[in-house]
Design an enzyme around this catalytic site. Structure first.
Site, mmCIF file in Angstrom:
data_model
loop_
_atom_site.group_PDB
_atom_site.id
_atom_site.type_symbol
_atom_site.label_atom_id
_atom_site.label_comp_id
_atom_site.label_asym_id
_atom_site.label_seq_id
_atom_site.Cartn_x
_atom_site.Cartn_y
_atom_site.Cartn_z
ATOM 1 N N HIS A 137 38.313 13.496 -10.459
ATOM 2 C CA HIS A 137 38.831 13.369 -11.831
ATOM 3 C C HIS A 137 39.158 11.909 -12.141
ATOM 4 C CE1 HIS A 137 41.518 15.410 -15.086
ATOM 5 N NE2 HIS A 137 41.089 14.223 -15.506
ATOM 6 N N HIS A 192 40.944 21.715 -18.560
ATOM 7 C CA HIS A 192 42.175 21.037 -18.966
ATOM 8 C C HIS A 192 43.025 22.110 -19.649
ATOM 9 C CE1 HIS A 192 44.425 17.564 -20.955
ATOM 10 N NE2 HIS A 192 44.817 18.598 -21.672
ATOM 11 N N ASP A 232 43.143 11.469 -11.916
ATOM 12 C CA ASP A 232 43.179 11.410 -13.385
ATOM 13 C C ASP A 232 43.376 9.968 -13.836
ATOM 14 O OD1 ASP A 232 43.088 12.121 -16.035
ATOM 15 O OD2 ASP A 232 45.041 13.106 -16.086
#
Length: 428
Positions: free
Chosen positions: A56, A177, A303
Site C-alpha cells: 500500500h 478502503h 499507506d
C-alpha cells in the site's frame, strides 16, 4: 557476475551467519564462508531480513509529481529496506486502464531502486459507478492482481460483489478502503471524546466496521479474496477474526502510524496528524498490536501518502489527509512490536515481506534468505536509536508525524536482486 559476502549477520534475528550473494541470487548461507574477490560487508550482528514488501504505497505519478514520483518514491522505499512496492491507483489520470498501469510499471522498471507493481482501480475514475478494465489490466505487461479504489470506498454492494466475482477468475484480490461515505461526511478525526472537546467532525469506528462486515460476507458468498486496507479499530479486528474463524478468504493490513499514534495528538491541531482512517484511541492501538501479533492482521503496510508542503502546512480543516511512511515503517514496527516483545524479527519478516508478497503475488519477493533464492535483502542496525529528521528523506515530501521523535533501528543496506541500492545508509 559480482559477489558480495555479508559477514556475521543475524538472519531473521537468529545466530550470526554469513550470506554470500552471487550475481542476483543467494549462493550460500552458513558460517566461515569465503569468496575470492567478493565485496565484504561486515554486518557485526545486524539483523538481515528479506527485502520488505509494501502492499500500500502512493507514488503519485502520473499527475501529482509535486508530491512524489516513481523515482523518488522508490528511492524512499530502498532507504526504508523495501525491494517491492504496490502503487495505489489514485493518480491523475486514475490507473483504471491497461495504458496507465503499464506506464507506472515501466517507470518502476526504469528507476532501478525497487520493483513497482501497480494496483488497478476497481471502478472507472474511482467514482464507484462502473467497473474498470480489470481483465485488461491483469493481462497487461504490468500483470495487475490487486485492485483498489483506495482513498474512496467501493460503497455500492452490487459493484463490490461484481468486482469480487471478476477477480476470482485469475485469483486476484480486491483491497477495500473501508469507509461508509454517508457516515463520514465532514469528518476530520476519530469520533470520540477528543473530537467532541475540539469541536471537529467525527469519523466513527462503525463507518469502517460496517463496510468490513459487509465485504467479508460478500467474499464468502462469492468465494473470492478480499483484503482490508489500513484497518484501524478494535471492532474491525473482531470482525476480521470472526471472518477468519469461518474460513472466509480475508486478509488485513495495519499501518505503522496506527500501531503507535493516537487521537490525543490531534489536540495540537497539527495537520501532520491528519490521516484517513484517522488516528484512533489507545484501546484501538493496543488491539491492533495484539491482532498483528496473533495473525488476525496479516501484514504491515505503510499507506505512504506524500503531500507537498502547502497541502499540509495550513489550517487543520483545509489540510490534506496522509503521512509519508516508507522510510520510518521498520523503525516504528521495531518500537511497537519487537521492543515490546510482541514479535520477533522472524515475525517482522513474515508481516512485512513473506505475507504481503503472497497476498500481492509479488514474484521473487518475500522469499527465504537461503541458497538459490533471489538476493532481495535488507540489513538493519537494530541497536541504533536516533531522532527522525525528514530533511534527510529521499521522498519528495516531508509530511511525517515523527519529526524530532526518537525511534529505534536503522536500515543500513538494501539489495535488489544482488545489486546494492543502499549502502551504509546512503542510496547508491
Amino acid at each position: 557476475m559480482s559477489k558480495t559476502l555479508i559477514r556475521g549477520a543475524k538472519v531473521l534475528g537468529g545466530e550470526p551467519q554469513d550470506v554470500l550473494i552471487d550475481g542476483t541470487v543467494v549462493e550460500a548461507v552458513g558460517t566461515n564462508l569465503s569468496a575470492e574477490g567478493a565485496e565484504v560487508v561486515e554486518a557485526d550482528g545486524r539483523v538481515l531480513l528479506p527485502g520488505l514488501v509494501d502492499l500500500h504505497t502512493h507514488l503519485r505519478e502520473p499527475g501529482r509529481e509535486d508530491s512524489e514520483t516513481v523515482l523518488t518514491g522508490t528511492r524512499a522505499a530502498a532507504s526504508g529496506g523495501y525491494t517491492n512496492v504496490f502503487a495505489m491507483a489514485n493518480t491523475f489520470p486514475v490507473a483504471d486502464t491497461a495504458g496507465v498501469v503499464e506506464q507506472v510499471w515501466r517507470l518502476g522498471q526504469e528507476s532501478g531502486y525497487c520493483d513497482v507493481q501497480p494496483i488497478g482501480a476497481v471502478t472507472v475514475g474511482l467514482e464507484g459507478a462502473k467497473l474498470a478494465e480489470l481483465g485488461a489490466m491483469h493481462e497487461s505487461a504490468a500483470g495487475v492482481t490487486v485492485f483498489s479504489d483506495d482513498g474512496k470506498c467501493v460503497h455500492d454492494a452490487v459493484i463490490m460483489r461484481r468486482a469480487l466475482e471478476y477477480v476470482k477468475a485469475f485469483n486476484g484480490v480486491v483491497a477495500q478502503h473501508a469507509q461508509e461515505p454517508r457516515l463520514t461526511e465532514g469528518a476530520q478525526m476519530n469520533e470520540g471524546v477528543v473530537s467532541a472537546e475540539l469541536g471537529l467532525g467525527g469519523w466513527p469506528a462503525v463507518a469502517e466496521e460496517s463496510v468490513i462486515a459487509r465485504d467479508v460476507l460478500l467474499a464468502e458468498h462469492v468465494g473470492s479474496r478480499v483484503h482490508i486496507c489500513h484497518l484501524s479499530t478494535a471492532g474491525s479486528v473482531e470482525i476480521v477474526r470472526w471472518a477468519k474463524s469461518r474460513g472466509i478468504d480475508v486478509t488485513a493490513e495495519v499501518t505503522p502510524h496506527h500501531l503507535l499514534l493516537t487521537d490525543e495528538l490531534v489536540r495540537s491541531y497539527n495537520p501532520v496528524y491528519k490521516v484517513n482512517p484517522p488516528l484512533r484511541t489507545e484501546r484501538d492501538v493496543m488491539a491492533l498490536r495484539e491482532a498483528l501479533a496473533d495473525g488476525t492482521i496479516d501484514i504491515v503496510a505503510t499507506d505512504h501518502a506524500p503531500h507537498p508542503h502547502e497541502d499540509k502546512d495550513c489550517e487543520w480543516a483545509a489540510a490534506a489527509m496522509g503521512m509519508v511512511g516508507l522510510e520510518t515503517a521498520l523503525s516504528v514496527v521495531q518500537e511497537t512490536m519487537v521492543d515490546t516483545g510482541l514479535l520477533d524479527w522472524a515475525g517482522v519478516a513474515d508481516r512485512m515481506s513473506f505475507k504481503p508478497a503472497k497476498i500481492g503475488q509479488a514474484t521473487g519477493h518475500g522469499r527465504p534468505v537461503s541458497a538459490g533464492e533471489p538476493a532481495n535483502l535488507t540489513l538493519v542496525d537494530a541497536a541504533y536509536r536516533g531522532q527522525v529528521d525528514p530533511a534527510g528523506f529521499a521522498s519528495r515530501s516531508r509530511n511525517t508525524p515523527y519529526e524530532g521523535r526518537e525511534l529505534p533501528g536503522r536500515v543500513t543496506h538494501t539489495w535488489l536482486r544482488g545489486k546494492a541500492t543502499l549502502v551504509d545508509g546512503k542510496l547508491t
